[in-house]
Scaffold this active site. Structure first.
Site, short mmCIF file in Angstrom:
data_model
loop_
_atom_site.label_atom_id
_atom_site.label_comp_id
_atom_site.label_asym_id
_atom_site.label_seq_id
_atom_site.Cartn_x
_atom_site.Cartn_y
_atom_site.Cartn_z
CE1 TYR A 122 16.78 47.15 32.97
CE2 TYR A 122 15.89 48.76 34.86
CZ TYR A 122 16.14 48.36 33.54
OH TYR A 122 15.51 49.09 32.45
CG PHE A 404 23.87 56.65 34.40
CD1 PHE A 404 23.81 55.50 33.90
CD2 PHE A 404 24.69 56.78 35.86
CE1 PHE A 404 23.85 54.17 34.21
CE2 PHE A 404 25.14 55.43 36.21
CZ PHE A 404 24.89 54.21 35.55
C1 COA Z 1 9.97 48.32 31.35
C2 COA Z 1 9.99 47.90 29.97
C3 COA Z 1 11.11 48.45 29.34
C4 COA Z 1 9.83 46.26 29.90
O1 COA Z 1 9.72 46.14 28.45
P1 COA Z 1 9.23 44.52 27.86
O2 COA Z 1 9.70 44.44 26.46
O3 COA Z 1 7.71 44.74 28.25
O4 COA Z 1 9.74 43.51 28.90
P2 COA Z 1 9.92 41.91 28.59
O5 COA Z 1 8.79 41.38 27.76
O6 COA Z 1 11.20 41.81 27.79
O7 COA Z 1 10.10 41.39 29.97
C5 COA Z 1 11.28 40.96 30.59
C6 COA Z 1 11.14 40.48 31.82
O8 COA Z 1 10.91 41.77 32.61
C7 COA Z 1 9.65 41.89 33.55
N1 COA Z 1 9.16 43.20 33.28
C8 COA Z 1 8.88 43.92 32.37
N2 COA Z 1 8.35 44.93 32.71
C9 COA Z 1 8.56 45.10 33.99
C10 COA Z 1 8.21 46.19 34.92
N3 COA Z 1 7.75 47.27 34.86
N4 COA Z 1 8.06 45.70 36.31
C11 COA Z 1 8.59 44.52 36.70
N5 COA Z 1 9.00 43.41 35.87
C12 COA Z 1 8.83 43.91 34.44
C13 COA Z 1 8.78 40.79 32.65
O9 COA Z 1 7.62 40.29 33.41
C14 COA Z 1 9.71 39.65 32.22
O10 COA Z 1 9.91 38.78 33.07
P3 COA Z 1 10.30 37.10 32.91
O11 COA Z 1 11.42 37.08 32.00
O12 COA Z 1 11.01 36.84 34.28
O13 COA Z 1 8.92 36.84 32.82
C15 COA Z 1 8.93 48.67 29.30
O14 COA Z 1 7.50 48.27 29.82
C16 COA Z 1 8.87 50.16 29.40
O15 COA Z 1 9.23 50.76 28.25
N6 COA Z 1 8.07 50.63 30.44
C17 COA Z 1 8.26 52.17 30.42
C18 COA Z 1 9.86 52.80 30.66
C19 COA Z 1 10.86 52.17 31.57
O16 COA Z 1 10.42 51.85 32.77
N7 COA Z 1 11.84 51.95 31.09
C20 COA Z 1 12.90 51.53 31.83
C21 COA Z 1 13.73 52.66 32.28
S1 COA Z 1 15.03 51.96 33.41
#
Ligand code: COA
Length: 404
Positions: A122, A404
């Site tokens: 984030y 949360f």
């Molecule tokens: C984390 C999650 C929401 C990312 O969704 P996504 O659609 O794959 O993410 P995006 O393709 O929009 O990526 C956006 C940016 O975040 C980065 N990013 C995404 N997931 C990441 C992770 N787990 N760790 C580090 N960076 C991450 C991407 O590399 C990208 O970076 P950039 O734009 O600087 O190149 C998804 O992988 C997921 O659902 N994970 C399991 C549940 C989870 O962890 N949820 C978060 C709860 S707080």
């Protein structure tokens, strides 16, 4: 195939939970749907749709957050973020974040907050670590307290309804004095803290709700349970404390004395105490209190001017900050902070920083000098880091006692 972000209604909670279920491995049951629906704080449900199929989701809670000085600001609390594993790394999270932040901005929230499952996700959007929390463990056999026992406190185990009637006033008294704490509705209290359904309990013992009174007045409470049922000493039992709040040092000490005195347990563990919690100093043997520090709440300043003007400050000369925000360009620019009010300025900047670093210092949790040492704040005027810390540091460490 492309996707589209759409808001979802309360009647669509079952669908809204589909990505979360796939990402976190939890089943979608009628009980879970009812629990999510029972929290009025969940005011925003966003779905990412590929055609009619949901492939990602994010929600936002509406809370009021205590900031240094005691004001409570309306915030957007990002939650329940998930993308199907079949659709990851295609920009769905980025689009959900765009909608979340634009919605918070349009709604007039100066601040957004979240708890992160992974710390690397984030910061790129503008969220900074704004508080730390302490996971504390204590062996019961070594849990003597220093100093004389305080005045007698009456402890009573209460049921869910009595807890719902009495505990919120204690929470609110602590919340008003503690940056980082959030308001709770009755629905939240019941769903997230006080109810104890079998399907959420797992292998732990039943929830205990204890109320402590001083001079006949409610002064502290705790929510705790045995980490495992007592099995005649075959395995040590740890008392798991979900939440423990006292309105004053005397009631807080009495509450932890009560918790350390519960029979049959080998130790106590509190997962989320404040980083400046007095428990370590209650103990006669300070080394018996084992502490692990965790990242707490993350904060993003949706509207830098309004957020900076919403909190109180220490004494000090005006300060000019040059703020960069790659994700929300409306925040970019130079701000002069004087007399507790922030205004746009053309004056020379004292410090330059990204909006995530500003989120980190906003509640007084991290310091400018600390961030400067890590290269996260650039000091443009000599002594500005020290001046900024004198303004921003509060009397108490921020504390956000619930994920949360
Ligand atoms: C984390 C999650 C929401 C990312 O969704 P996504 O659609 O794959 O993410 P995006 O393709 O929009 O990526 C956006 C940016 O975040 C980065 N990013 C995404 N997931 C990441 C992770 N787990 N760790 C580090 N960076 C991450 C991407 O590399 C990208 O970076 P950039 O734009 O600087 O190149 C998804 O992988 C997921 O659902 N994970 C399991 C549940 C989870 O962890 N949820 C978060 C709860 S707080």
């Amino acid at each position: 195939m492309s996707f589209e972000i759409r808001p979802m209604g309360p009647d669509q909670v079952g669908d809204f939970l589909i990505p979360l279920s796939a990402a976190f491995g939890m089943p979608i049951t009628p009980e879970r749907i009812a629990r999510v629906r029972s929290m009025p704080e969940l005011t925003l449900r966003l779905g990412a749709f590929e055609g009619s199929a949901i492939v990602g989701a994010a929600g936002a809670f509406s809370f009021a957050l205590t900031v240094p000085g005691g004001a409570a600001l309306d915030i957007s609390g990002l939650t329940m973020v998930a993308v199907l594993p079949t659709h990851r790394r295609r920009g769905i999270l980025r689009s959900l974040m765009r909608s979340h932040l634009d919605e918070a901005h349009a709604r007039g929230c100066a601040v957004a907050a979240l708890y992160a499952s992974e710390g690397s996700i984030y910061g790129r959007f503008g969220y900074g670590i704004a508080s730390l929390s302490a996971e504390v463990e204590l062996d019961r056999a070594r849990a003597a307290f220093a100093g004389p026992p305080g005045p007698p406190a009456a402890a009573r185990l209460v049921g869910e309804d009595e807890a719902a009637a009495v505990f919120p006033a204690i929470w609110d008294a602590v919340r008003r004095a503690t940056p980082g704490m959030l308001t709770r509705s009755e629905g939240w209290w019941r769903a997230r803290r006080l109810s104890d359904p079998d399907w959420l309990r797992g292998a732990s013992g039943p929830l205990q709700r204890v109320l402590l009174s001083l001079d006949g007045r409610p002064a502290a409470y705790a929510l705790y349970r045995f980490g495992r049922p007592f099995d005649h000493g075959a395995q040590p039992v740890v008392l798991e404390i979900t939440e423990a709040m006292g309105t004053c040092p005397v009631s807080t000490r009495a509450l932890f004395r009560y918790l350390c005195d519960v029979d049959l347990v080998a130790g106590i563990r509190a997962a989320q105490l404040s980083i400046d919690h007095p428990l370590r100093l209650f103990a006669a043997d300070a080394k018996c209190v084992r502490t692990r520090v965790h990242v707490g709440v993350w904060v993003w300043l949706v509207d830098v001017c309004a957020a900076l003007s919403g909190r109180a400050y220490g004494e000090g000369a005006p300060l000019v900050l040059e703020v960069e925000d790659a994700f929300c360009p409306w925040n970019r620019g130079r701000y002069r902070l004087a007399g507790g009010i922030a205004e746009r300025t053309a004056a020379a900047a004292d410090l330059a920083l990204d909006v995530d670093a500003l989120g980190s210092v906003y509640l007084g949790g991290l310091g400018f000098a600390e961030l400067g040492a890590a290269g996260r704040v650039v000091e443009l005027a000599p002594g500005a880091l020290r001046r900024a810390d004198a303004l921003f540091r509060g009397e108490r460490a921020p504390w956000s006692p619930e994920i949360f």
